[in-house]
Design an enzyme around this catalytic site. Structure first.
Site, PDB file in Angstrom:
ATOM      1  N   GLY A 166      14.355   4.958   8.307  1.00 57.86           N
ATOM      2  CA  GLY A 166      14.980   4.739   7.002  1.00 57.86           C
ATOM      3  C   GLY A 166      16.094   3.717   7.000  1.00 57.86           C
ATOM      4  O   GLY A 166      16.963   3.741   6.112  1.00 57.86           O
ATOM      5  N   MET A 225       4.287   4.872   6.374  1.00 59.12           N
ATOM      6  CA  MET A 225       3.159   4.532   7.254  1.00 59.12           C
ATOM      7  C   MET A 225       1.852   5.189   6.794  1.00 59.12           C
ATOM      8  O   MET A 225       1.126   5.775   7.582  1.00 59.12           O
ATOM      9  CB  MET A 225       3.508   4.927   8.696  1.00 59.12           C
ATOM     10  N   ARG A 226       1.593   5.083   5.502  1.00 61.86           N
ATOM     11  CA  ARG A 226       0.320   5.589   4.976  1.00 61.86           C
ATOM     12  C   ARG A 226      -0.332   4.537   4.102  1.00 61.86           C
ATOM     13  O   ARG A 226       0.352   3.776   3.410  1.00 61.86           O
ATOM     14  CB  ARG A 226       0.559   6.827   4.092  1.00 61.86           C
ATOM     15  N   ILE A 227      -1.661   4.562   4.129  1.00 63.56           N
ATOM     16  CA  ILE A 227      -2.410   3.677   3.241  1.00 63.56           C
ATOM     17  C   ILE A 227      -2.535   4.374   1.897  1.00 63.56           C
ATOM     18  O   ILE A 227      -2.862   5.570   1.828  1.00 63.56           O
ATOM     19  CB  ILE A 227      -3.797   3.389   3.858  1.00 63.56           C
ATOM     20  N   LEU A 228      -2.240   3.652   0.837  1.00 62.82           N
ATOM     21  CA  LEU A 228      -2.307   4.242  -0.505  1.00 62.82           C
ATOM     22  C   LEU A 228      -3.680   3.997  -1.127  1.00 62.82           C
ATOM     23  O   LEU A 228      -4.309   2.968  -0.885  1.00 62.82           O
ATOM     24  CB  LEU A 228      -1.215   3.623  -1.388  1.00 62.82           C
ATOM     25  N   ASN A 243       6.301  -3.920  -0.450  1.00 55.06           N
ATOM     26  CA  ASN A 243       6.279  -3.433   0.923  1.00 55.06           C
ATOM     27  C   ASN A 243       6.972  -4.448   1.819  1.00 55.06           C
ATOM     28  O   ASN A 243       6.999  -5.641   1.514  1.00 55.06           O
ATOM     29  CB  ASN A 243       4.832  -3.254   1.390  1.00 55.06           C
ATOM     30  N   HIS A 273       6.774  -5.721   5.784  1.00 54.52           N
ATOM     31  CA  HIS A 273       5.868  -5.626   6.928  1.00 54.52           C
ATOM     32  C   HIS A 273       6.389  -6.501   8.069  1.00 54.52           C
ATOM     33  O   HIS A 273       6.723  -7.670   7.851  1.00 54.52           O
ATOM     34  CB  HIS A 273       4.455  -6.079   6.523  1.00 54.52           C
ATOM     35  N   SER A 332       7.791  -9.992   6.492  1.00 48.82           N
ATOM     36  CA  SER A 332       7.338 -10.409   5.162  1.00 48.82           C
ATOM     37  C   SER A 332       7.597  -9.308   4.145  1.00 48.82           C
ATOM     38  O   SER A 332       7.368  -8.126   4.433  1.00 48.82           O
ATOM     39  CB  SER A 332       5.823 -10.658   5.164  1.00 48.82           C
ATOM     40  N   GLU A 338      -5.719  -4.380  -0.944  1.00 46.95           N
ATOM     41  CA  GLU A 338      -6.033  -4.876   0.392  1.00 46.95           C
ATOM     42  C   GLU A 338      -4.858  -4.591   1.332  1.00 46.95           C
ATOM     43  O   GLU A 338      -3.733  -5.034   1.067  1.00 46.95           O
ATOM     44  CB  GLU A 338      -6.278  -6.394   0.295  1.00 46.95           C
ATOM     45  N   ASP A 353      -1.902  -4.622   3.599  1.00 47.03           N
ATOM     46  CA  ASP A 353      -0.992  -5.705   3.998  1.00 47.03           C
ATOM     47  C   ASP A 353      -1.486  -7.070   3.522  1.00 47.03           C
ATOM     48  O   ASP A 353      -1.202  -8.105   4.140  1.00 47.03           O
ATOM     49  CB  ASP A 353      -0.798  -5.727   5.531  1.00 47.03           C
TER      50      ASP A 353
END
Ligand code: GAR
Length: 210
Positions: free
Chosen positions: A12, A90-93, A107, A109, A136, A143, A145
């Site tokens: 965090g 750290m999850r894909i939405l 986001n 990255h 970034s 898609e 990242d």
């Protein structure tokens, strides 16, 4: 002040920088909630200490990704954020979640996208022998990242670098650039339209570099 929700999974540190700048009025955002998918995320303690409401949604309590994301939407809607800020979440939405906040999810990255989408970016940079690395901030699309990059910050990679040293230097860059992008958004200068990021009415064909 722009109402935002910050989603985290761990330390965090980006969330803390954003919340601190918001608290002292340096950033025109109002952190309505900090939400984690990990009950042990250190960032939750930081948020609580700053009197920011926190929420925890544990993936193991849901049968699948779609139901987790539906619950996530429901919880977030209770705080009425206008922007969702992913800060080490750290999850894909799911496309349904992203669609509900289309063009309103950011986001950060730890790579110079489009290089090194996904995990273990510092290790992969070292393995590839790259001379530079960075971070970034981008709009989130379906898609992974892969949404349009707004701002990037670069660091040189030296022979002495390790995953830890890269991570530490990248983190310093993160703390500088994420608040900047949030402020642009809060001021209404930044938008997502036609699959592109726009700043001050100009389409960003290349990421900006501070
Ligand atoms: C940051 O380095 C961020 O770029 C990365 O997680 C870290 C979170 O740090 N995000 C990703 O890897 C997303 N795929 P923090 O919890 O101290 O802000």
């Amino acid at each position: 002040r722009l109402p935002i929700a910050i989603l985290i999974s761990g330390r965090g540190s980006n969330m803390r920088v954003i919340a601190e700048q918001a608290a002292k009025g340096a950033l025109m955002t109002d952190v309505r909630v900090v939400l984690s998918d990990q009950p042990t995320a250190a960032g939750l303690g930081i948020a609580r200490a700053m009197n920011i409401p926190t929420e925890v949604l544990e993936p193991s309590k849901f049968p699948d990704r779609a139901s987790f994301d539906r619950a996530l939407l429901e919880v977030l809607q209770g705080y009425a954020p206008e922007l969702i800020v992913l800060a080490g979440f750290m999850r894909i939405l799911t496309p349904d979640f992203i669609g509900a906040y289309a063009g309103r999810i950011l986001n950060i990255h730890p790579s110079l996208l489009p290089k090194y989408r996904g995990l273990h970016t510092h290790r992969r940079v070292l393995e590839a022998g790259d001379a530079e690395h960075g971070v970034s901030v981008h709009f989130v699309t379906e898609e992974l990242d892969g949404g349009p990059v707004i701002l990037q910050s670069r660091i040189p990679v030296t022979p002495a670098d390790t995953e830890d040293s890269l991570s530490a230097r990248v983190q310093q860059c993160e703390h500088r650039i994420y608040p900047r992008v949030l402020e642009w958004y809060a001021q209404g200068r930044l938008a997502f339209r036609d699959h592109h990021a726009w700043l001050d009415g100009k389409r960003l064909d290349e990421p900006l570099d501070p």
